[in-house]
Design a protein around this motif. Structure first.
Motif, mmCIF file in Angstrom:
data_model
loop_
_atom_site.group_PDB
_atom_site.id
_atom_site.type_symbol
_atom_site.label_atom_id
_atom_site.label_comp_id
_atom_site.label_asym_id
_atom_site.label_seq_id
_atom_site.Cartn_x
_atom_site.Cartn_y
_atom_site.Cartn_z
ATOM 1 N N LEU A 126 0.823 -1.215 0.000
ATOM 2 C CA LEU A 126 0.000 0.000 0.000
ATOM 3 C C LEU A 126 0.853 1.260 0.000
ATOM 4 O O LEU A 126 0.663 2.160 0.821
ATOM 5 N N LEU A 127 1.825 1.348 -0.925
ATOM 6 C CA LEU A 127 2.547 2.606 -1.127
ATOM 7 C C LEU A 127 1.780 3.395 -2.181
ATOM 8 O O LEU A 127 1.712 3.000 -3.348
ATOM 9 N N LEU A 128 1.168 4.499 -1.758
ATOM 10 C CA LEU A 128 0.240 5.241 -2.599
ATOM 11 C C LEU A 128 0.856 6.558 -3.064
ATOM 12 O O LEU A 128 1.694 7.152 -2.380
ATOM 13 N N GLU A 129 0.395 7.025 -4.214
ATOM 14 C CA GLU A 129 0.785 8.336 -4.721
ATOM 15 C C GLU A 129 -0.390 8.961 -5.445
ATOM 16 O O GLU A 129 -1.157 8.271 -6.132
ATOM 17 N N TYR A 150 -3.834 2.549 12.774
ATOM 18 C CA TYR A 150 -3.027 2.186 11.603
ATOM 19 C C TYR A 150 -1.907 3.211 11.494
ATOM 20 O O TYR A 150 -1.966 4.296 12.079
ATOM 21 N N GLU A 151 -0.849 2.852 10.786
ATOM 22 C CA GLU A 151 0.313 3.731 10.638
ATOM 23 C C GLU A 151 0.443 4.209 9.195
ATOM 24 O O GLU A 151 0.146 3.468 8.250
ATOM 25 N N VAL A 152 0.911 5.439 9.047
ATOM 26 C CA VAL A 152 1.183 6.017 7.741
ATOM 27 C C VAL A 152 2.640 6.466 7.718
ATOM 28 O O VAL A 152 3.036 7.326 8.514
ATOM 29 N N THR A 153 3.430 5.880 6.830
ATOM 30 C CA THR A 153 4.824 6.305 6.649
ATOM 31 C C THR A 153 4.865 7.326 5.527
ATOM 32 O O THR A 153 4.458 7.044 4.403
ATOM 33 N N LEU A 154 5.338 8.510 5.838
ATOM 34 C CA LEU A 154 5.342 9.605 4.864
ATOM 35 C C LEU A 154 6.548 9.483 3.944
ATOM 36 O O LEU A 154 7.699 9.546 4.384
ATOM 37 N N GLU A 155 6.299 9.321 2.657
ATOM 38 C CA GLU A 155 7.374 9.352 1.660
ATOM 39 C C GLU A 155 7.658 10.784 1.231
ATOM 40 O O GLU A 155 8.766 11.100 0.790
ATOM 41 N N THR A 156 6.656 11.637 1.326
ATOM 42 C CA THR A 156 6.809 13.070 1.063
ATOM 43 C C THR A 156 6.188 13.818 2.242
ATOM 44 O O THR A 156 5.486 13.231 3.067
ATOM 45 N N CYS A 259 2.634 8.203 0.336
ATOM 46 C CA CYS A 259 2.670 7.663 1.700
ATOM 47 C C CYS A 259 2.411 6.170 1.638
ATOM 48 O O CYS A 259 1.853 5.657 0.666
ATOM 49 N N LYS A 260 2.835 5.492 2.673
ATOM 50 C CA LYS A 260 2.657 4.043 2.761
ATOM 51 C C LYS A 260 1.728 3.746 3.925
ATOM 52 O O LYS A 260 1.988 4.144 5.071
ATOM 53 N N LEU A 261 0.636 3.064 3.636
ATOM 54 C CA LEU A 261 -0.346 2.713 4.656
ATOM 55 C C LEU A 261 -0.023 1.337 5.220
ATOM 56 O O LEU A 261 0.269 0.397 4.466
ATOM 57 N N ASN A 262 -0.063 1.225 6.510
ATOM 58 C CA ASN A 262 0.147 -0.056 7.181
ATOM 59 C C ASN A 262 -1.024 -0.293 8.115
ATOM 60 O O ASN A 262 -1.079 0.255 9.216
ATOM 61 N N PHE A 263 -1.981 -1.087 7.639
ATOM 62 C CA PHE A 263 -3.142 -1.426 8.451
ATOM 63 C C PHE A 263 -2.868 -2.605 9.372
ATOM 64 O O PHE A 263 -3.724 -2.983 10.158
ATOM 65 N N ARG A 269 5.702 0.003 13.565
ATOM 66 C CA ARG A 269 6.990 0.511 14.035
ATOM 67 C C ARG A 269 6.839 1.077 15.447
ATOM 68 O O ARG A 269 7.727 0.923 16.288
ATOM 69 N N TYR A 270 5.722 1.731 15.688
ATOM 70 C CA TYR A 270 5.460 2.314 17.013
ATOM 71 C C TYR A 270 4.071 1.844 17.466
ATOM 72 O O TYR A 270 3.075 2.512 17.248
ATOM 73 N N GLN A 271 4.041 0.669 18.060
ATOM 74 C CA GLN A 271 2.787 0.118 18.556
ATOM 75 C C GLN A 271 2.335 0.901 19.791
ATOM 76 O O GLN A 271 3.077 1.051 20.757
ATOM 77 N N ILE A 272 1.110 1.421 19.744
ATOM 78 C CA ILE A 272 0.567 2.186 20.865
ATOM 79 C C ILE A 272 -0.182 1.221 21.778
ATOM 80 O O ILE A 272 -1.047 0.462 21.317
ATOM 81 N N ASN A 273 0.154 1.240 23.039
ATOM 82 C CA ASN A 273 -0.452 0.305 23.988
ATOM 83 C C ASN A 273 -1.970 0.451 24.004
ATOM 84 O O ASN A 273 -2.513 1.551 24.078
ATOM 85 N N GLY A 274 -2.629 -0.710 23.968
ATOM 86 C CA GLY A 274 -4.078 -0.733 24.053
ATOM 87 C C GLY A 274 -4.776 -0.664 22.716
ATOM 88 O O GLY A 274 -5.990 -0.898 22.643
ATOM 89 N N TYR A 275 -4.078 -0.342 21.634
ATOM 90 C CA TYR A 275 -4.694 -0.227 20.311
ATOM 91 C C TYR A 275 -4.324 -1.432 19.462
ATOM 92 O O TYR A 275 -3.180 -1.911 19.485
ATOM 93 N N LEU A 276 -5.296 -1.911 18.707
ATOM 94 C CA LEU A 276 -5.101 -3.080 17.855
ATOM 95 C C LEU A 276 -4.978 -2.662 16.400
ATOM 96 O O LEU A 276 -5.571 -1.667 15.967
ATOM 97 N N PRO A 277 -4.201 -3.430 15.606
ATOM 98 C CA PRO A 277 -4.135 -3.151 14.170
ATOM 99 C C PRO A 277 -5.440 -3.524 13.485
ATOM 100 O O PRO A 277 -6.168 -4.416 13.942
ATOM 101 N N LEU A 278 -5.731 -2.838 12.398
ATOM 102 C CA LEU A 278 -6.969 -3.124 11.667
ATOM 103 C C LEU A 278 -6.904 -4.486 10.989
ATOM 104 O O LEU A 278 -7.938 -5.135 10.796
ATOM 105 N N GLN A 279 -5.700 -4.915 10.613
ATOM 106 C CA GLN A 279 -5.544 -6.251 10.034
ATOM 107 C C GLN A 279 -4.897 -7.156 11.073
ATOM 108 O O GLN A 279 -3.870 -6.816 11.661
ATOM 109 N N GLU A 280 -5.492 -8.307 11.299
ATOM 110 C CA GLU A 280 -5.016 -9.206 12.341
ATOM 111 C C GLU A 280 -3.678 -9.817 11.956
ATOM 112 O O GLU A 280 -3.489 -10.248 10.819
ATOM 113 N N PRO A 281 -2.696 -9.850 12.878
ATOM 114 C CA PRO A 281 -1.399 -10.470 12.577
ATOM 115 C C PRO A 281 -1.555 -11.958 12.301
ATOM 116 O O PRO A 281 -2.506 -12.592 12.772
#
Length: 1300
Positions: A126-129, A150-156, A259-263, A269-281
């Motif tokens: 999910l690297l989007l432009e 969910y996390e968003v890695t900024l490419e720009t 940007c790159k979406l990580n659901f 990279r930075y898991q916030i305590n108490g929050y779950l990812p939208l996609q199950e590991p």
């Protein structure tokens, strides 16, 4: 040592691990080392395996056979899974989420029907432009209960709106996430949160940041995190929704944003305590994690055994760890890959997460790295087929880690991307993995990631530099040493990263791809560079096209190539295969070899796809192919001797006794004198950089630099010169030879790297230098304002004013601190001494190349424009270095004298088609001649003395008059009225004043055209100034304030008017015959201009508002008084008076008569009286000016007397009425004695002559004038007119300067 081993589960691995007794709770007296042979020594192997697999003590019975893979696999299946995976497996509560695609397994991605605009997936997953002006999209998952992220890695780092929205949120070309109800977003570019309306929130983001988007539907809150740090609750009280609806992850991107979406497809990279990812590991992740922990414990034991090998030799053993390492490690890996094979979709998740973490922990993020343990791990992994897929993901993950890693002060010098680069450089030494990477479809994408370097924002800089100091600051004294230490640490951290960049690029250079066609080292690297440059076409535009690389990639690649060319190659004999220009001296950097130089002109002439659309000096490449086709010259190599374009007596090369600045002994001496450059920095750029530890013998400590953009504005110029005039200096020792063989076309040449270096500088480095220059300028201004405010506070004003001053001081101080941090970071990240040394040598090399090729018309026009642009910008960056790279007195003299030759030869070269480029050279001259040291370089340059005076006069046109005026003003300083106060005469150029005078006298037509444009321009600037002042006055009367823009405009126009008046004063001093001899048109125009300026300056409305309109922050009163424009007017009048008293001027144009003929006696009287009453004491040393004023007073008396006499004569003889057809209807002062042909309109000869200087059309009917008939009265023929035809060309040329 055991303490250095990996810690897992609270136990230190290795042979020093203490295994407790039977119940695990005995005291330490009953503990024993597994490596020792005591009364239970026969159980050492079993106890070791129990520790490796984290099994309870004595859970393994005695082994009946030797340890092999089967035994290990049996332990894993029967014991390990029972105690770990099964007991620890737990199912997370994932109630309150639904994926709309209905697939199994449920993959979270984009909902295609939701896409508005043009969002594309440029790389899976999910690297989007965005390829549209504004694009939006939602995910295919919704949540209505629980805590999710969910996390968003900024490419720009541009405009992106990240957050959550319901399905009812409308997406349009202008509205996206956050622009409607139930739609919430954060935009770090504008630092705002959006929910229909925008509010300030968060921090500015930068490329490489990871933004955590969190929604808490239990507390109805939405919050955002930047790199794991909370930005606070952004929205509270959001509407609750039911299972039938919910909040979707949603984004909106402006054009070119990536940007790159990580659901949850990768571990956060930075898991916030108490929050779950939208996609199950994946479910196998826990088992894979436990298996790698077992392998880590085994490696820890092996590492500990190596560290205590001497001690172990005295211990009796039943079995060595080395004997069981192979079967145990292979058994673990067999089980590991078996687990992954059972769920192939999990290999990406596991590789990005636990595998990369495991390898980083084994290798070590700090030195010394554990190369041995890492090699053993890689050896084992590579024996399994699925490992290739895993290593592809590992390389991707390490590349991503380089993009997102921040430099942390406490971790320096091994911080930022260094650990990832060190790891990848080591594993890529294996040919198998290098081939695997090269064959990957993501090879170039991953390579760019490795070269990325994350830039800090304001908050990051604050963490990196907690204490800030600058010369003259009132901060704590300890801050100075603290900042020096901080800057040194950061410099070392950047140096370590750059070392790894070079090591990685050298590995790629040395790599020979295993394909059927013959390949040479460097071919892969060349292809990568070509594709990078092709991809980044237009990256220097204000709005770059989609798909361009990160600026840090371009900077890193530039830095690598600059080091290769300047410092040479440092890894063994890796340079032996590189195609060089010389057979010897390979240990000297290419840019510093000296002697014979060569360049393959085919680089300019080839029709390569990655170069065809690059603008050339002669125009577009396609146009040149048609107008100036090339055939056999592509195979040519041009050769010349270094310094062949310089004068013999001033030549400085790498082979002469006196070395260039980049290689002289002074370079090292000067750097030693700047051991603490922060102490010597000027206000605009205070900072410090530590020496670069890796350097050649000629490299010294680093330095800082600025940019020429704050001195030079892009304004094009034109030229009247012919091509034959360009080529003043003959080329010595130059020859053209064909290429040696076809092999060299496939071998990477250093000249190719130089070509790439310049383009990378143009698109990547120049914008950074401009930004750094802006920060330094702003820092200087803020420091001045801070010091002025401190001064006002010390004067103890009233309480209310004191409060305002303290508030202003805090703001100025914050600005200074912010600028100091940014300037320091630019020095640390962009400059060290070796870089400036390389930049100086590159300037020498390129200017010599351009001068040599300028003798070859067909090749010269094919040179890319970026060669010239990069040369000029790089030159001025070095010139403005602070602390200086070298003293300004030798900066040009010792190596760059050719630069002066080039700029004066080509600033109006018609072969350079771009007016912007020609003006860039003209602007360089304008900047350089402002400094005495550089002006002397022009005076001693043969090309400058021969060409520049005439070329400047011809370049004074509608486009380039500003820089030409600045140049002429600098050259003509010293003789103006009131200029001696500031010692201008001591810094004047007598040489160029003489040359300018000779050029004006010898070329009458050129000077006549110049003088006409000078009159017109000065008249226009004074008119604009008067209009601007009146506009400001009107607005001030309504609002009692004036905008900064209006004030700056007034100041600029006024300064230009003063400069033009000074140039005109010089003309009257050096060439007075242009006004006193021949036609009186020039004298009359000059007189009218003086009266015009005096009228504007002395008018009541302007006088009242004058000081307010010109007052600037921090400017002295000397620069805002009227004397700056009045002084040249006085000088002009006095010059004419002095010249008119000379014997050869008797009987020529009457200065008094012309002034008295002006139809405004009151204005003349008031204006001259104003000149006499002005306070001139501040403009002169002593009272010598009093004599000049008495002379001016006498002249005023003569003018007034003449006016009075003329009025008496008119009264006696009767005046001609305005309606009289015999008078000129333009000036109403003289008889209409000339007639236009063919339209027959009449006017006086003087008015017609002046009009035709600028226009060849009748000013009554706009008809084209072919000739003028002048009526000549004679005494012999009464009542008759003797008409004479005057050709138009003769009429115009009659205003030329007569010979003295």
């Amino acid at each position: 040592m055991a303490e250095d081993g990996l810690r897992i589960g609270g136990l230190s691995s290795g042979l020093a691990v203490i295994l407790n007794g039977e119940d695990g709770k005995e005291n330490s007296s009953r503990s024993h080392f597994v490596s020792c042979c005591d009364d239970l020594g026969h159980q050492s192997v079993e106890r070791t395996l129990e520790y490796v697999f984290a099994l309870p003590n004595k859970s393994l019975g005695p082994l009946v056979s030797s340890v092999d893979r089967n035994v290990v696999r049996s332990i894993l299946k029967n014991e390990f899974l029972k105690y770990h995976v099964n007991s620890e497996a737990s199912v997370s509560n994932r109630d309150g989420i639904a994926v709309d695609n209905g697939s199994v397994p449920q993959i979270v991605g984009l909902e295609e029907v939701s896409i508005c605009g043009d969002i594309r997936i440029v790389k899976s997953p999910l690297l989007l432009e965005s390829f549209a002006m504004f694009s939006s999209a939602r995910g295919n998952v919704r949540v209505w209960k629980g805590k999710w992220m969910y996390e968003v890695t900024l490419e720009t780092s541009g405009i992106q709106q990240l957050g959550w929205a319901t399905v009812t949120c409308p997406f349009t070309d202008h509205k996206g996430v956050g622009d409607a109800d139930d739609s919430y977003a954060f935009d770090g570019r504008r630092v705002k949160k959006w929910n229909k309306e925008a509010e300030i929130y968060g921090q500015p983001w930068v490329a490489g940041d990871i933004i955590g988007c969190c929604i808490d539907l239990d507390c109805n809150e939405i919050s955002f995190y930047r790199n794991g740090v909370s930005l606070g609750v952004a929205f509270s009280g959001i509407r609750k929704l039911g299972p039938g609806s919910g909040y979707y992850p949603a984004i909106s991107l402006s054009q070119g944003e990536r940007c790159k979406l990580n659901f949850g497809a990768h571990p956060f990279r930075y898991q916030i305590n108490g929050y779950l990812p939208l996609q199950e590991p994946p479910s196998v992740n826990a088992c894979a994690t436990q298996l790698l922990q077992c392998l880590s414990r085994l490696l820890g034991m092996e590492r500990a055994e190596r560290s205590s090998v001497e001690k172990s030799r005295s211990l009796k053993r039943f079995v060595s760890l080395e004997e069981i390492f192979y079967p145990v490690s292979h058994g673990i890996c067999e089980e590991f890959f078996s687990v992954l094979e059972a769920d192939m979709g999990s290999i990406e998740y596991v590789s990005w997460g636990i595998v990369v973490s495991f390898m980083m922990e084994v290798f070590g993020v700090q030195v010394p790295h554990d190369y041995s343990s890492l090699d053993r791990v890689v050896d084992v992994f590579l024996q399994y087929q699925d490992s290739h897929v895993m290593f592809e993901h590992i390389l991707n993950a390490l590349s991503c880690g380089c993009k997102t890693a921040s430099i942390v002060l406490t971790e320096c010098p091994y911080s930022g991307s260094y650990p990832y680069l060190a790891l990848v450089c080591h594993i890529l030494r294996r040919e198998e993995l290098m081939v695997l990477w090269w064959k990957s479809s993501d090879f170039e994408f991953i390579f760019e990631g490795f070269l990325s370097r994350k830039s800090p924002n304001r908050q990051d800089l604050q963490c990196m530099m907690p204490s800030v100091w600058w010369p003259g600051s009132c901060e704590d004294v300890s801050y100075e040493s603290s900042m020096m230490l901080t800057t040194t640490a950061l410099s070392e951290g950047v140096n370590k990263i750059e070392e790894k960049h070079r090591e990685l690029c050298l590995l790629v250079m040395q790599f020979i791809p295993p394909i059927s066609s013959l390949q040479f080292p460097g071919s892969v690297f060349r292809t990568f560079i070509q594709n990078i440059l092709l991809k980044n076409r237009g990256a220097d535009r204000n709005m770059p096209p989609p798909g361009v690389s990160s600026n840090s990639v371009l900077v890193s690649l530039y830095t690598v190539i600059l080091h290769f060319l300047s410092e040479g190659f440092s890894m063994g004999d890796c340079c032996n295969w590189l195609k060089t220009s010389e057979s010897d001296g390979c240990h000297v950097g290419f840019l510093h070899r000296g002697g014979q130089q060569s360049f393959p002109v085919g680089l300019f002439l080839k029709n390569d796809p990655h170069r065809a659309d690059i603008s050339r000096l002669g125009g577009s490449f396609s146009h040149l192919l048609k107008s100036h086709p090339v055939y056999d010259q592509e195979a040519e190599v041009i050769r010349w001797e270094e310094g062949c374009m310089d004068d013999e007596e001033t030549r400085v090369t790498h082979l002469t006794e006196q070395k260039p600045c980049c290689c002289s002994n002074y370079d090292a001496d000067f750097s030693r004198s700047l051991k603490y450059p922060i102490r010597y920095a000027a206000k605009g750029s205070r900072g410090h950089c530590s020496p670069n530890p890796e350097r050649s013998a000629q490299v010294a400590a680093e330095c800082s630099a600025g940019n020429l953009n704050d001195d030079i504005a892009d304004k094009p110029s034109t030229s009247d010169q012919s091509e034959s005039e360009f080529g003043y200096h003959p080329v010595r020792h130059m020859r053209i030879v064909p290429r040696e063989s076809n092999t060299s076309t496939t071998t990477l040449r250093e000249e190719e790297l130089l070509d790439a270096l310049l383009l990378l500088y143009h698109v990547g480095l120049a914008p950074n230098f401009k930004q750094a220059s802006n920060y330094m300028s702003h820092q200087s201004q803020s420091i001045s304002l801070l010091e002025e405010t401190d001064k006002q506070i010390r004067e103890r004003p009233c309480s209310e004013q004191l409060k305002r001053l303290k508030e202003a001081r805090n703001n100025y101080r914050d600005d200074v601190i912010d600028c100091v941090r940014h300037c320091t970071w630019y020095r640390v990240s962009l400059f060290s001494r070796w870089k400036q040394r390389g930049m100086y040598a590159a300037c020498m090399w390129i200017v010599q190349l351009l001068l040599v090729l300028s003798k070859m018309d067909l090749v010269f026009i094919y040179i890319p424009e970026f060669y010239l642009e990069a040369l000029v910008d790089c030159f001025h960056v070095l010139r403005k270095s602070d602390p200086p790279f070298v003293p300004s007195a030798i900066f040009i003299k010792q190596g760059l004298a050719s630069f002066v030759t080039f700029v004066v030869t080509h600033f109006n070269d018609p072969r350079v088609s771009s007016a912007d480029l020609r003006d860039l050279l003209l602007q360089s001259i304008s900047v350089l001649v402002q400094y005495k040291e550089y002006l002397s370089a022009f005076e001693n340059n043969e090309a400058a003395t021969l060409r520049m005076p005439k070329a400047l006069l011809s370049a004074f046109d509608n486009r380039s008059w500003i820089p030409v005026t600045n140049i002429l003003l600098r050259l003509c300083k010293g003789y103006g009225f009131g200029s001696s106060k500031h010692g201008e005469s001591s810094s004047s150029s007598v040489v160029f004043q003489r040359l300018l005078r000779e050029a004006c006298i010898n070329d009458e037509g050129l000077f006549s055209a110049f003088l006409n444009r000078l009159f017109n321009t000065l008249s226009w600037t004074m008119t604009e100034f008067s209009v601007s002042v009146r506009e400001m006055q009107e607005k001030y009367q309504h609002s009692l304030q004036v905008s900064d823009f209006q004030q700056r405009k007034c100041c600029v126009i006024f300064d230009l008017s003063c400069n033009l008046a000074r140039v005109l004063e010089f003309c009257t001093h050096e060439i007075p015959q242009a006004f006193l001899s021949g036609s009186d048109t020039n004298l009359r125009r000059l007189t009218e201009l003086i009266v015009f300026i005096l009228n504007h300056i002395t008018s009541a409305a302007d006088t009242e508002f004058f000081d307010l309109s010109l007052r600037r922050n921090g400017q002295s009163s000397e620069k805002v008084n009227r004397g700056t424009i009045l002084a040249p007017l006085v000088g002009i009048i006095l010059n004419l008076l002095d010249a008119s008293t000379e014997p050869e001027s008797i009987g020529k144009n009457d200065v008094v008569g012309i002034f008295s003929s002006m139809d405004c006696p009151d204005t003349i009287h008031c204006g001259f009286q104003y000149l006499l009453e002005h306070n001139w004491a501040g403009s002169f040393r002593g009272d010598a000016y009093l004599t000049k004023l008495r002379q001016l007073e006498c002249f005023l008396g003569l003018v007034l007397c003449r006016i009075e006499t003329q009025e008496i004569e008119k009264t006696r003889s009767g005046t001609v009425t305005d309606a009289d057809d015999g008078m000129c209807c333009i000036c109403y002062a003289t008889v209409a004695d000339a007639q236009f042909v063919p339209c027959s309109h009449r006017s006086c000869y003087g008015c017609i002559s002046r009009h035709l200087l600028n226009c060849v059309r009748c000013f009554f009917c706009n008809a084209t004038v072919g000739e003028v008939i002048k009526k000549v009265e004679t005494k012999n023929i009464s009542d008759q007119d003797l008409s004479r035809l005057v050709p138009l060309s003769s009429l115009i040329n009659s205003q030329c300067v007569p010979s003295p």
